[in-house]
Design a protein around this motif. Sequence first.
Motif, PDB file in Angstrom:
ATOM      1  N   LYS A  31       0.835  -1.199   0.000  1.00  0.00           N
ATOM      2  CA  LYS A  31       0.000   0.000   0.000  1.00  0.00           C
ATOM      3  C   LYS A  31       0.879   1.262   0.000  1.00  0.00           C
ATOM      4  O   LYS A  31       0.562   2.243  -0.682  1.00  0.00           O
ATOM      5  CB  LYS A  31      -0.983  -0.026   1.167  1.00  0.00           C
ATOM      6  CG  LYS A  31      -2.044  -1.124   0.990  1.00  0.00           C
ATOM      7  CD  LYS A  31      -2.955  -1.256   2.193  1.00  0.00           C
ATOM      8  CE  LYS A  31      -3.908  -2.427   2.067  1.00  0.00           C
ATOM      9  NZ  LYS A  31      -4.831  -2.360   0.949  1.00  0.00           N
ATOM     10  N   PHE A  32       1.991   1.227   0.726  1.00  0.00           N
ATOM     11  CA  PHE A  32       2.928   2.351   0.678  1.00  0.00           C
ATOM     12  C   PHE A  32       3.512   2.507  -0.731  1.00  0.00           C
ATOM     13  O   PHE A  32       3.719   3.625  -1.203  1.00  0.00           O
ATOM     14  CB  PHE A  32       4.060   2.168   1.694  1.00  0.00           C
ATOM     15  CG  PHE A  32       3.693   2.499   3.112  1.00  0.00           C
ATOM     16  CD1 PHE A  32       2.913   3.606   3.429  1.00  0.00           C
ATOM     17  CD2 PHE A  32       4.159   1.711   4.153  1.00  0.00           C
ATOM     18  CE1 PHE A  32       2.599   3.918   4.746  1.00  0.00           C
ATOM     19  CE2 PHE A  32       3.861   2.011   5.479  1.00  0.00           C
ATOM     20  CZ  PHE A  32       3.075   3.123   5.774  1.00  0.00           C
ATOM     21  N   ASP A  33       3.773   1.385  -1.405  1.00  0.00           N
ATOM     22  CA  ASP A  33       4.313   1.453  -2.762  1.00  0.00           C
ATOM     23  C   ASP A  33       3.309   2.116  -3.708  1.00  0.00           C
ATOM     24  O   ASP A  33       3.695   2.958  -4.533  1.00  0.00           O
ATOM     25  CB  ASP A  33       4.671   0.052  -3.258  1.00  0.00           C
ATOM     26  CG  ASP A  33       5.361   0.081  -4.602  1.00  0.00           C
ATOM     27  OD1 ASP A  33       6.437   0.704  -4.713  1.00  0.00           O
ATOM     28  OD2 ASP A  33       4.827  -0.518  -5.560  1.00  0.00           O
ATOM     29  N   GLU A  34       2.031   1.771  -3.591  1.00  0.00           N
ATOM     30  CA  GLU A  34       1.022   2.420  -4.432  1.00  0.00           C
ATOM     31  C   GLU A  34       0.977   3.923  -4.152  1.00  0.00           C
ATOM     32  O   GLU A  34       0.849   4.731  -5.078  1.00  0.00           O
ATOM     33  CB  GLU A  34      -0.347   1.787  -4.199  1.00  0.00           C
ATOM     34  CG  GLU A  34      -0.455   0.385  -4.766  1.00  0.00           C
ATOM     35  CD  GLU A  34      -1.866  -0.145  -4.703  1.00  0.00           C
ATOM     36  OE1 GLU A  34      -2.775   0.517  -5.245  1.00  0.00           O
ATOM     37  OE2 GLU A  34      -2.051  -1.218  -4.107  1.00  0.00           O
ATOM     38  N   ALA A  35       1.087   4.299  -2.884  1.00  0.00           N
ATOM     39  CA  ALA A  35       1.108   5.722  -2.535  1.00  0.00           C
ATOM     40  C   ALA A  35       2.323   6.412  -3.142  1.00  0.00           C
ATOM     41  O   ALA A  35       2.238   7.567  -3.587  1.00  0.00           O
ATOM     42  CB  ALA A  35       1.111   5.883  -1.016  1.00  0.00           C
ATOM     43  N   THR A  36       3.455   5.705  -3.181  1.00  0.00           N
ATOM     44  CA  THR A  36       4.679   6.294  -3.730  1.00  0.00           C
ATOM     45  C   THR A  36       4.490   6.697  -5.179  1.00  0.00           C
ATOM     46  O   THR A  36       4.857   7.808  -5.580  1.00  0.00           O
ATOM     47  CB  THR A  36       5.858   5.304  -3.608  1.00  0.00           C
ATOM     48  OG1 THR A  36       6.139   5.103  -2.216  1.00  0.00           O
ATOM     49  CG2 THR A  36       7.101   5.819  -4.305  1.00  0.00           C
ATOM     50  N   TRP A  37       3.911   5.800  -5.991  1.00  0.00           N
ATOM     51  CA  TRP A  37       3.761   6.110  -7.420  1.00  0.00           C
ATOM     52  C   TRP A  37       2.760   7.232  -7.641  1.00  0.00           C
ATOM     53  O   TRP A  37       2.920   8.050  -8.554  1.00  0.00           O
ATOM     54  CB  TRP A  37       3.440   4.852  -8.214  1.00  0.00           C
ATOM     55  CG  TRP A  37       4.636   3.952  -8.191  1.00  0.00           C
ATOM     56  CD1 TRP A  37       4.769   2.765  -7.525  1.00  0.00           C
ATOM     57  CD2 TRP A  37       5.908   4.201  -8.798  1.00  0.00           C
ATOM     58  NE1 TRP A  37       6.038   2.265  -7.697  1.00  0.00           N
ATOM     59  CE2 TRP A  37       6.757   3.129  -8.477  1.00  0.00           C
ATOM     60  CE3 TRP A  37       6.417   5.236  -9.584  1.00  0.00           C
ATOM     61  CZ2 TRP A  37       8.077   3.043  -8.905  1.00  0.00           C
ATOM     62  CZ3 TRP A  37       7.735   5.164 -10.026  1.00  0.00           C
ATOM     63  CH2 TRP A  37       8.547   4.084  -9.683  1.00  0.00           C
ATOM     64  N   GLN A  38       1.738   7.320  -6.816  1.00  0.00           N
ATOM     65  CA  GLN A  38       0.800   8.445  -6.884  1.00  0.00           C
ATOM     66  C   GLN A  38       1.528   9.742  -6.523  1.00  0.00           C
ATOM     67  O   GLN A  38       1.383  10.761  -7.196  1.00  0.00           O
ATOM     68  CB  GLN A  38      -0.362   8.191  -5.922  1.00  0.00           C
ATOM     69  CG  GLN A  38      -1.407   9.263  -5.898  1.00  0.00           C
ATOM     70  CD  GLN A  38      -2.258   9.282  -7.144  1.00  0.00           C
ATOM     71  OE1 GLN A  38      -2.411   8.287  -7.824  1.00  0.00           O
ATOM     72  NE2 GLN A  38      -2.815  10.430  -7.442  1.00  0.00           N
ATOM     73  N   PHE A  39       2.333   9.678  -5.465  1.00  0.00           N
ATOM     74  CA  PHE A  39       3.086  10.843  -5.000  1.00  0.00           C
ATOM     75  C   PHE A  39       4.079  11.306  -6.064  1.00  0.00           C
ATOM     76  O   PHE A  39       4.152  12.490  -6.390  1.00  0.00           O
ATOM     77  CB  PHE A  39       3.800  10.461  -3.694  1.00  0.00           C
ATOM     78  CG  PHE A  39       4.442  11.603  -2.975  1.00  0.00           C
ATOM     79  CD1 PHE A  39       3.714  12.713  -2.583  1.00  0.00           C
ATOM     80  CD2 PHE A  39       5.789  11.552  -2.651  1.00  0.00           C
ATOM     81  CE1 PHE A  39       4.300  13.760  -1.893  1.00  0.00           C
ATOM     82  CE2 PHE A  39       6.394  12.590  -1.960  1.00  0.00           C
ATOM     83  CZ  PHE A  39       5.648  13.699  -1.573  1.00  0.00           C
ATOM     84  N   PHE A  40       4.847  10.360  -6.617  1.00  0.00           N
ATOM     85  CA  PHE A  40       5.819  10.694  -7.665  1.00  0.00           C
ATOM     86  C   PHE A  40       5.139  11.344  -8.865  1.00  0.00           C
ATOM     87  O   PHE A  40       5.656  12.298  -9.444  1.00  0.00           O
ATOM     88  CB  PHE A  40       6.573   9.453  -8.123  1.00  0.00           C
ATOM     89  CG  PHE A  40       7.686   9.006  -7.219  1.00  0.00           C
ATOM     90  CD1 PHE A  40       8.059   9.714  -6.098  1.00  0.00           C
ATOM     91  CD2 PHE A  40       8.378   7.841  -7.506  1.00  0.00           C
ATOM     92  CE1 PHE A  40       9.087   9.292  -5.270  1.00  0.00           C
ATOM     93  CE2 PHE A  40       9.416   7.404  -6.696  1.00  0.00           C
ATOM     94  CZ  PHE A  40       9.774   8.131  -5.579  1.00  0.00           C
ATOM     95  N   SER A  41       4.007  10.809  -9.257  1.00  0.00           N
ATOM     96  CA  SER A  41       3.287  11.351 -10.408  1.00  0.00           C
ATOM     97  C   SER A  41       2.956  12.829 -10.200  1.00  0.00           C
ATOM     98  O   SER A  41       3.092  13.640 -11.112  1.00  0.00           O
ATOM     99  CB  SER A  41       2.018  10.541 -10.654  1.00  0.00           C
ATOM    100  OG  SER A  41       1.358  10.998 -11.799  1.00  0.00           O
ATOM    101  N   GLY A  42       2.552  13.170  -8.993  1.00  0.00           N
ATOM    102  CA  GLY A  42       2.251  14.564  -8.669  1.00  0.00           C
ATOM    103  C   GLY A  42       3.458  15.478  -8.724  1.00  0.00           C
ATOM    104  O   GLY A  42       3.324  16.693  -8.884  1.00  0.00           O
ATOM    105  N   LEU A  43       4.647  14.892  -8.626  1.00  0.00           N
ATOM    106  CA  LEU A  43       5.889  15.675  -8.707  1.00  0.00           C
ATOM    107  C   LEU A  43       6.417  15.765 -10.135  1.00  0.00           C
ATOM    108  O   LEU A  43       7.423  16.419 -10.378  1.00  0.00           O
ATOM    109  CB  LEU A  43       6.965  15.042  -7.813  1.00  0.00           C
ATOM    110  CG  LEU A  43       6.675  15.011  -6.317  1.00  0.00           C
ATOM    111  CD1 LEU A  43       7.749  14.209  -5.588  1.00  0.00           C
ATOM    112  CD2 LEU A  43       6.579  16.424  -5.756  1.00  0.00           C
ATOM    113  N   GLY A  44       5.757  15.081 -11.063  1.00  0.00           N
ATOM    114  CA  GLY A  44       6.222  15.069 -12.447  1.00  0.00           C
ATOM    115  C   GLY A  44       6.977  13.816 -12.822  1.00  0.00           C
ATOM    116  O   GLY A  44       7.375  13.643 -13.978  1.00  0.00           O
ATOM    117  N   LEU A  45       7.193  12.934 -11.868  1.00  0.00           N
ATOM    118  CA  LEU A  45       7.868  11.663 -12.138  1.00  0.00           C
ATOM    119  C   LEU A  45       6.811  10.631 -12.519  1.00  0.00           C
ATOM    120  O   LEU A  45       6.599   9.634 -11.841  1.00  0.00           O
ATOM    121  CB  LEU A  45       8.671  11.210 -10.906  1.00  0.00           C
ATOM    122  CG  LEU A  45       9.818  12.142 -10.507  1.00  0.00           C
ATOM    123  CD1 LEU A  45      10.342  11.783  -9.121  1.00  0.00           C
ATOM    124  CD2 LEU A  45      10.919  12.113 -11.544  1.00  0.00           C
TER     125      LEU A  45
END
Length: 145
Positions: A31-45
């Motif tokens: 679940k933390f990994d899914e949050a990471t990719w959502q978070f990265f996407s918001g940063l432009g990654l």
Amino acid sequence: MSELEVTYRGTVYPWHCDHMGHMNVMWYVGKFDEATWQFFSGLGLTSAYLRDNGRGMVAVEQKIAYKREVHAGDVVLVRSVLLEVRDKVIRFCHRMENAATGELVAVTVLTGIHIDTTVRHSCPMPPEIVSAAQKAVVPGFEPGI
């Protein structure tokens, strides 16, 4: 902590639970990994940026503190905060909460490195991503680990 960005919301299913009846550690990480990719996407990654530019992100360190149990049927949410950004490095925190009670369930702090996926070595992130991300850093945030 409600001012932190929500990067994941989901349900704990029975198959997430171990023989003791609470969510197993492997699912916290998932679940933390899914949050990471959502978070990265918001940063432009975004996945498109990474794919189209032969870039990737790799975790080089992760610390987790488990605070409370969650059980099948519980809804959890993850709030995320950026702690540090450098040319090749990003350090951030995820805080998992029980959505119904607001109780802190688990906290993780991760350090990720931006890489060139062809040569498999670290490389700088684009300056515009670094600059925008640096503005999102929350100075002095204490993760609680």
